[in-house]
Design a protein around this motif. Structure first.
Motif, PDB file in Angstrom:
ATOM      1  N   ARG A 801       0.828  -1.205   0.000  1.00  0.00           N
ATOM      2  CA  ARG A 801       0.000   0.000   0.000  1.00  0.00           C
ATOM      3  C   ARG A 801       0.860   1.253   0.000  1.00  0.00           C
ATOM      4  O   ARG A 801       0.401   2.326  -0.373  1.00  0.00           O
ATOM      5  CB  ARG A 801      -0.929   0.045   1.234  1.00  0.00           C
ATOM      6  CG  ARG A 801      -1.808  -1.151   1.508  1.00  0.00           C
ATOM      7  CD  ARG A 801      -2.380  -1.823   0.302  1.00  0.00           C
ATOM      8  NE  ARG A 801      -3.157  -0.945  -0.552  1.00  0.00           N
ATOM      9  CZ  ARG A 801      -3.496  -1.238  -1.791  1.00  0.00           C
ATOM     10  NH1 ARG A 801      -3.102  -2.371  -2.327  1.00  0.00           N
ATOM     11  NH2 ARG A 801      -4.195  -0.388  -2.514  1.00  0.00           N
ATOM     12  N   ARG A 802       2.114   1.116   0.430  1.00  0.00           N
ATOM     13  CA  ARG A 802       3.017   2.280   0.478  1.00  0.00           C
ATOM     14  C   ARG A 802       3.993   2.289  -0.690  1.00  0.00           C
ATOM     15  O   ARG A 802       5.041   2.903  -0.624  1.00  0.00           O
ATOM     16  CB  ARG A 802       3.781   2.253   1.806  1.00  0.00           C
ATOM     17  CG  ARG A 802       2.899   2.256   3.038  1.00  0.00           C
ATOM     18  CD  ARG A 802       3.674   2.071   4.311  1.00  0.00           C
ATOM     19  NE  ARG A 802       4.551   3.193   4.614  1.00  0.00           N
ATOM     20  CZ  ARG A 802       5.368   3.240   5.652  1.00  0.00           C
ATOM     21  NH1 ARG A 802       5.430   2.213   6.478  1.00  0.00           N
ATOM     22  NH2 ARG A 802       6.128   4.300   5.860  1.00  0.00           N
ATOM     23  N   ARG A 803       3.635   1.585  -1.744  1.00  0.00           N
ATOM     24  CA  ARG A 803       4.533   1.478  -2.889  1.00  0.00           C
ATOM     25  C   ARG A 803       4.885   2.850  -3.469  1.00  0.00           C
ATOM     26  O   ARG A 803       6.057   3.132  -3.762  1.00  0.00           O
ATOM     27  CB  ARG A 803       3.868   0.611  -3.961  1.00  0.00           C
ATOM     28  CG  ARG A 803       4.733   0.341  -5.166  1.00  0.00           C
ATOM     29  CD  ARG A 803       3.990  -0.560  -6.149  1.00  0.00           C
ATOM     30  NE  ARG A 803       4.767  -0.810  -7.338  1.00  0.00           N
ATOM     31  CZ  ARG A 803       5.676  -1.764  -7.468  1.00  0.00           C
ATOM     32  NH1 ARG A 803       5.921  -2.564  -6.444  1.00  0.00           N
ATOM     33  NH2 ARG A 803       6.351  -1.923  -8.593  1.00  0.00           N
ATOM     34  N   ALA A 804       3.854   3.714  -3.613  1.00  0.00           N
ATOM     35  CA  ALA A 804       4.114   5.055  -4.168  1.00  0.00           C
ATOM     36  C   ALA A 804       5.018   5.855  -3.235  1.00  0.00           C
ATOM     37  O   ALA A 804       5.946   6.554  -3.683  1.00  0.00           O
ATOM     38  CB  ALA A 804       2.795   5.787  -4.390  1.00  0.00           C
ATOM     39  N   GLU A 805       4.755   5.765  -1.928  1.00  0.00           N
ATOM     40  CA  GLU A 805       5.586   6.490  -0.953  1.00  0.00           C
ATOM     41  C   GLU A 805       7.042   6.047  -1.041  1.00  0.00           C
ATOM     42  O   GLU A 805       7.963   6.888  -1.035  1.00  0.00           O
ATOM     43  CB  GLU A 805       5.032   6.244   0.452  1.00  0.00           C
ATOM     44  CG  GLU A 805       5.892   6.853   1.546  1.00  0.00           C
ATOM     45  CD  GLU A 805       5.519   6.334   2.919  1.00  0.00           C
ATOM     46  OE1 GLU A 805       6.374   6.442   3.819  1.00  0.00           O
ATOM     47  OE2 GLU A 805       4.404   5.800   3.099  1.00  0.00           O
ATOM     48  N   MET A 806       7.260   4.716  -1.134  1.00  0.00           N
ATOM     49  CA  MET A 806       8.628   4.228  -1.229  1.00  0.00           C
ATOM     50  C   MET A 806       9.292   4.691  -2.510  1.00  0.00           C
ATOM     51  O   MET A 806      10.492   5.004  -2.539  1.00  0.00           O
ATOM     52  CB  MET A 806       8.636   2.695  -1.148  1.00  0.00           C
ATOM     53  CG  MET A 806       8.073   2.134   0.145  1.00  0.00           C
ATOM     54  SD  MET A 806       8.917   2.776   1.605  1.00  0.00           S
ATOM     55  CE  MET A 806       7.965   1.993   2.906  1.00  0.00           C
ATOM     56  N   GLY A 807       8.499   4.734  -3.613  1.00  0.00           N
ATOM     57  CA  GLY A 807       9.053   5.221  -4.871  1.00  0.00           C
ATOM     58  C   GLY A 807       9.499   6.660  -4.781  1.00  0.00           C
ATOM     59  O   GLY A 807      10.568   7.035  -5.278  1.00  0.00           O
ATOM     60  N   VAL A 808       8.660   7.485  -4.116  1.00  0.00           N
ATOM     61  CA  VAL A 808       9.015   8.894  -3.949  1.00  0.00           C
ATOM     62  C   VAL A 808      10.275   9.018  -3.100  1.00  0.00           C
ATOM     63  O   VAL A 808      11.182   9.820  -3.409  1.00  0.00           O
ATOM     64  CB  VAL A 808       7.833   9.661  -3.326  1.00  0.00           C
ATOM     65  CG1 VAL A 808       8.255  11.069  -2.933  1.00  0.00           C
ATOM     66  CG2 VAL A 808       6.660   9.711  -4.278  1.00  0.00           C
ATOM     67  N   ARG A 809      10.354   8.260  -2.024  1.00  0.00           N
ATOM     68  CA  ARG A 809      11.529   8.328  -1.148  1.00  0.00           C
ATOM     69  C   ARG A 809      12.801   7.943  -1.915  1.00  0.00           C
ATOM     70  O   ARG A 809      13.843   8.597  -1.773  1.00  0.00           O
ATOM     71  CB  ARG A 809      11.347   7.400   0.053  1.00  0.00           C
ATOM     72  CG  ARG A 809      10.321   7.872   1.075  1.00  0.00           C
ATOM     73  CD  ARG A 809      10.156   6.860   2.204  1.00  0.00           C
ATOM     74  NE  ARG A 809       9.191   7.281   3.185  1.00  0.00           N
ATOM     75  CZ  ARG A 809       9.466   8.043   4.257  1.00  0.00           C
ATOM     76  NH1 ARG A 809      10.717   8.436   4.451  1.00  0.00           N
ATOM     77  NH2 ARG A 809       8.518   8.388   5.102  1.00  0.00           N
ATOM     78  N   LEU A 810      12.719   6.873  -2.685  1.00  0.00           N
ATOM     79  CA  LEU A 810      13.891   6.456  -3.458  1.00  0.00           C
ATOM     80  C   LEU A 810      14.234   7.486  -4.529  1.00  0.00           C
ATOM     81  O   LEU A 810      15.423   7.737  -4.801  1.00  0.00           O
ATOM     82  CB  LEU A 810      13.635   5.081  -4.093  1.00  0.00           C
ATOM     83  CG  LEU A 810      13.568   3.903  -3.118  1.00  0.00           C
ATOM     84  CD1 LEU A 810      13.066   2.664  -3.819  1.00  0.00           C
ATOM     85  CD2 LEU A 810      14.953   3.627  -2.511  1.00  0.00           C
ATOM     86  N   ALA A 811      13.204   8.090  -5.153  1.00  0.00           N
ATOM     87  CA  ALA A 811      13.455   9.108  -6.184  1.00  0.00           C
ATOM     88  C   ALA A 811      14.116  10.344  -5.596  1.00  0.00           C
ATOM     89  O   ALA A 811      14.911  11.025  -6.260  1.00  0.00           O
ATOM     90  CB  ALA A 811      12.148   9.486  -6.870  1.00  0.00           C
ATOM     91  N   LEU A 812      13.804  10.646  -4.325  1.00  0.00           N
ATOM     92  CA  LEU A 812      14.386  11.818  -3.668  1.00  0.00           C
ATOM     93  C   LEU A 812      15.735  11.539  -3.037  1.00  0.00           C
ATOM     94  O   LEU A 812      16.287  12.382  -2.334  1.00  0.00           O
ATOM     95  CB  LEU A 812      13.417  12.347  -2.612  1.00  0.00           C
ATOM     96  CG  LEU A 812      12.095  12.920  -3.153  1.00  0.00           C
ATOM     97  CD1 LEU A 812      11.186  13.360  -2.018  1.00  0.00           C
ATOM     98  CD2 LEU A 812      12.371  14.113  -4.087  1.00  0.00           C
ATOM     99  N   GLY A 813      16.266  10.316  -3.221  1.00  0.00           N
ATOM    100  CA  GLY A 813      17.629  10.028  -2.776  1.00  0.00           C
ATOM    101  C   GLY A 813      17.769   9.127  -1.579  1.00  0.00           C
ATOM    102  O   GLY A 813      18.886   8.906  -1.090  1.00  0.00           O
TER     103      GLY A 813
END
Length: 898
Positions: A801-813
């Motif tokens: 359910r937090r897939r998008a959140e994890m993607g954003v975190r990884l994209a931000l470094g």
């Protein structure tokens, strides 16, 4: 029945309803048409007057009272289609429930058979036993003369019967003697119980009149079937019991195994034949000769007296018996000292209801059964939490569906009922498989209790009571694990559900707080199971590590029955010498001895002692006595601390000598310096102490060392020794056959019950500790596995359910390690919360196991800490895979999916 009939005739009633509604509609249309309205206007007005056809149909159906039943059928069909569409989830839930419900039902069925089920006799609620209470050892033992006096006083209006304890005997039916379970009963016994004969007849009062003059026997139906293949010609045949010929007069009716639950009787013999069959079990004597017939002696107490009475009359009957007993006590102890009289006057008689019979197994296994029931209950709760978490995850995906139903007018209560129907149907599927699991599990547990037994006398089967219990557990389980998912799935509003189940702004849905609470509860309950497993395993290890006080590693024990071979008292010294010489000649045997009951033999003889110049409270002047041959102590490895061993000069005609244990010496004299001291059984100090030996647990590892007095068999040549001990050089297993063959060479008619290494004998006594350790270990392992699966499911769902959140975190470094720790951190908090709750619960819960533990505290910090570390490790392992997957998410793919 009317409601069910209306439900079954639903289609017919609907057709009648349609015809009636159409009739009223057509009649109203016809009236309006005659009034001048067009057909279309008349039809419209008629429908408005009826309030709507569909509404009328629904109101009429609701008036039948079958709406809830129709909804249940519809919900069941819908749930079944959902289960078929998700076979993997359905199979996982059914398997989990089968284990939980099956284990719970298995333990309950054993508990029911052992603790609650009434005897298969006529009117079991009217069966009472006369019990002696108010003494150090409350018991049921009475003398036969007292039984006769009670029977005379009560008259024919109150049925009274007597029975002795079940005892093993040897019967010669074929070429070799066979060990059977025998019970001596009075002639009124079968009639009092309402037990008839399958063939022939049962015992009657005419079979129990003169000592030694009624050599007849009644077979149990199970023994008749097993040994004689239900041959009806068995009536009239004879076989020898302890060398005396007995004629079979009948077979008891099927299903009756006796009054001792967990023990099956093979043959019943009249009480008057006690001396001929050599019955010597479960008795105590006072001023009596145990080598003479017991039925004529008032000083030998060995019978349990049974009677029938209604509950209302039992109090009056008890007072009559108590008055008679009080008079006898006053007469018997009139010339005794004041302490003995005071102790005797404290004793009284009560009528003890015995609808469930007697059972030593019930007394020893009652508390472990309650512990097992609590264990399987915890296991079932863990399974319910696991399934609830799984259904909650699946219910979150159905939130859109539920919101649309609400928007179309569905009531929340109706949706909850429909989801609970799904849960109960899943539980019923698991419960059906659980019945099979319970039958296998119950049989396995009972076989563990009766390991090595020829037959299993405890009947555990699937009957109406077991099925009713399983059904109740199944329904309650379905409601238990279904209520939380149903509540969560229906609590979202219409707007939230319709626009989607993802709500990253609030952060509540993807974290599944209720799911994590359920996992924390599973961890807490699993900790209790793992701690229980650790405590029982440590108890088993502690008991196995107890020093018995003798060297069991190179010791072999053989159980003999010389009395059954027909030897007379004057022949005993010769047969003892021959047995020791022949066994001593077996290669590998270093020394041989014989003793009365041997080590860990399950039997004992106790008596009271008097010490010149010393006084002891009644009940505190007793000890256990053992007759042994010279060389016994060196053979078994009991150390001589002071004095000397028995020698060849200690025979009949020489001063009576004994060797005592250090516990006996300290209790009676307060010191080990007792060489030369004298004591006796009465006023005359007839025995001289010539030695003191170290304490030994001669009755088994569970029991503390007793106060022991050892007598030389040469000074008591009338004693029938039943144990032969052999010290060997090599591994005992390689010499067992040689020892058995040596005994057979001396006399093939001597029954040999067993030839085993002493270590095996001791380990066989620990069946309860082994069974508890194995079952607790199994429950702990299963609970651990279910909790790990539940934690994995919740963490994996939360991470998805937090897939998008994890993607954003990884994209931000953010580094993959940081993301992994984010997931692991949430999981670790859940595990730690569960461990904290479980540790708090363990203090009151584990206290109930105190009586089952040996040399370990129920609140042992080492066991608790080790269990917590194990659960913490399992939790981290279960969480690592979802955390690793979360750290491997491709940011671009995750954002495009949104």
């Amino acid at each position: 029945m009317n409601l069910l009939w209306r439900f079954l005739r639903k289609k017919s009633l609907d057709r009648d309803l349609e015809r009636e509604l159409q009739f009223h509609l057509d009649a109203h249309v016809a009236d309006l048409t005659r009034a001048g309205l067009t057909r279309e206007d008349a039809l419209r007005e008629a429908r408005l007057a009826l309030g709507g056809l569909e509404q009328a149909r629904e109101n009429t159906r609701d008036a039948r009272g079958t709406r809830w039943l129709e909804d249940f059928v519809h919900d069941t069909r819908f749930a079944w289609r959902g289960m078929v569409r998700s076979p993997g989830v359905t199979a996982a839930i059914a398997l989990t429930l089968a284990i939980g419900i099956g284990a719970t039902t298995a333990v309950w069925s054993i508990s029911d058979a052992l603790m609650r089920r009434s005897l298969p006799i006529d009117r079991p609620g009217e069966l009472y036993a006369i019990q002696r209470v108010g003494i150090d050892d409350d018991n049921y033992r009475m003398s036969y003369p007292r039984f006769q006096r009670f029977r005379t006083d009560l008259g024919d209006s109150v049925p009274l019967a007597a029975m002795a304890a079940i005892a093993p005997v040897y019967a010669r039916i074929g070429e070799q003697p066979e060990q059977l379970q025998m019970q001596l009963v009075s002639g009124e016994w079968f009639k009092l119980l309402g037990i008839g004969a399958a063939t022939g007849r049962v015992l009657s009062p005419a079979d129990n009149r003169t000592p030694g003059d009624q050599p007849v026997v009644v077979l149990s139906h199970a023994f008749w079937t097993r040994r004689f293949a239900s041959d009806p010609a068995i009536v009239g045949r004879a076989f020898a019991v302890h060398g005396h010929s007995f004629s079979v007069i009948g077979v008891a009716e099927p299903g009756f195994r006796g009054l001792t639950v967990g023990q099956s009787v093979d043959i019943w013999i009249p009480v008057m034949m006690q001396h001929q069959v050599g019955h010597r079990t479960d008795a105590y004597s006072s001023d009596a000769d145990t080598e003479q017939p017991w039925v004529t002696q008032d000083g030998i107490h060995w019978l349990t007296l049974l009677l029938r009475s209604t509950a209302s009359a039992s109090a009056t009957l008890g007072r009559r018996l108590e008055a008679r007993f009080r008079i006898e006590q006053q007469e018997e102890f009139a010339t005794r000292d004041s302490a003995s009289r005071a102790r005797a006057m404290r004793e009284r008689l009560v009528l003890e209801p015995r609808p469930r019979g007697f059972s030593p197994l019930r007394e020893s296994f009652g508390e472990p059964l309650r512990l097992l029931m609590a264990g399987v209950g915890l296991l079932l709760l863990i399974a319910c939490g696991n399934i609830a978490g799984l259904l909650m995850a699946r219910g979150a995906a159905r939130r859109h569906e539920v919101a649309i139903r609400v928007s179309l007018g569905a009531r929340r209560g109706r949706l909850v009922r429909q989801m609970l129907t799904e849960s109960v149907l899943l539980a019923m599927l698991g419960g059906a498989f659980g019945i099979l699991v319970s039958q296998w599990s119950a049989s396995a547990i009972v076989r563990g209790v009766y390991s090595g037994a020829r037959t299993v006398p405890l009947a555990v089967s699937i009957d109406g009571g077991v099925l009713a219990f399983a059904a109740a557990v199944t329904v309650l389980t379905g409601l238990l694990f279904g209520i939380a998912p149903a509540w969560q799935a229906t609590r979202a509003g219409v707007h939230e559900g319709v626009r989607g189940i993802r709500d990253s702004s609030g952060g509540r849905i993807h974290r599944v707080p209720l799911g994590r609470a359920l996992v924390a509860a599973q961890i807490a309950l699993s900790l209790l199971l793992v701690v229980s497993a650790g405590l029982t395993m440590r108890t088993l290890a502690n008991v196995l590590g107890i020093e018995p006080g003798y060297e069991e590693s190179r010791l072999i024990s053989a159980r003999l029955d010389i009395r059954a071979a027909g030897y007379r008292h004057e022949q005993l010294p010769s047969i003892y010498d021959r047995l020791q010489r022949e066994v001593g000649a077996v290669p590998g045997v270093k020394s041989v001895s014989m003793s009365l009951y041997g080590l860990a033999g399950g039997m004992r003889r106790t008596t009271n002692y008097t010490i010149p110049g010393r006084r002891f409270e009644p009940g505190n002047n007793g000890g256990q006595e053992i007759h042994v041959t010279p060389g016994f102590f060196s053979t078994v490895g009991i150390r001589l601390l002071k004095g000397r061993n028995f020698g060849e000069t200690d025979r009949v005609g020489t001063p009576s000598v004994v060797i005592v244990s250090e516990s006996w010496a300290r209790h009676f004299f307060g010191t080990l310096d007792v060489i030369g001291a004298r004591f006796g059984h009465g006023t005359r100090p007839e025995f001289e102490i010539i030695g003191v030996v170290s304490d030994a647990r001669v009755n088994g590892l569970r029991e503390r060392p007793q106060r022991l007095v050892y007598y030389p068999i040469a000074q008591g040549p009338q004693e029938y020794l039943s144990s032969l001990e052999a010290r060997v050089d090599g591994p005992p297993s390689s010499i067992l056959a040689g020892i058995r063959a040596a005994i057979t060479r001396v006399d093939a008619t001597i029954p040999v019950a067993q030839v085993r290494s002493m270590r095996e004998v001791l380990e066989r006594q620990l069946w309860r500790e082994r069974l508890l350790a194995r079952l607790a270990g199994a429950f702990g392992g299963i609970g651990l596995l279910i909790a790990a699966i539940g934690l994995y499911g919740v963490v994996a769902y939360s991470a998805s359910r937090r897939r998008a959140e994890m993607g954003v975190r990884l994209a931000l470094g953010a580094s993959p390690g940081r993301v992994r720790w984010l997931v692991l951190g949430d999981s670790l908090l859940t595990v730690l919360a569960g461990l904290a709750i479980g540790a708090a619960l363990s203090f009151p819960v584990m206290g109930v196991t105190r009586n089952l533990l040996v040399d370990v505290s129920p609140h042992d910090p080492f066991t608790l800490g080790l269990a917590a570390l194990l659960l913490l490790g399992v939790g981290l392992v279960a969480s690592f895979v979802p955390a690793w997957r979360a750290s491997r998410i491709d940011p671009a793919t995750a954002l495009r999916a949104e």
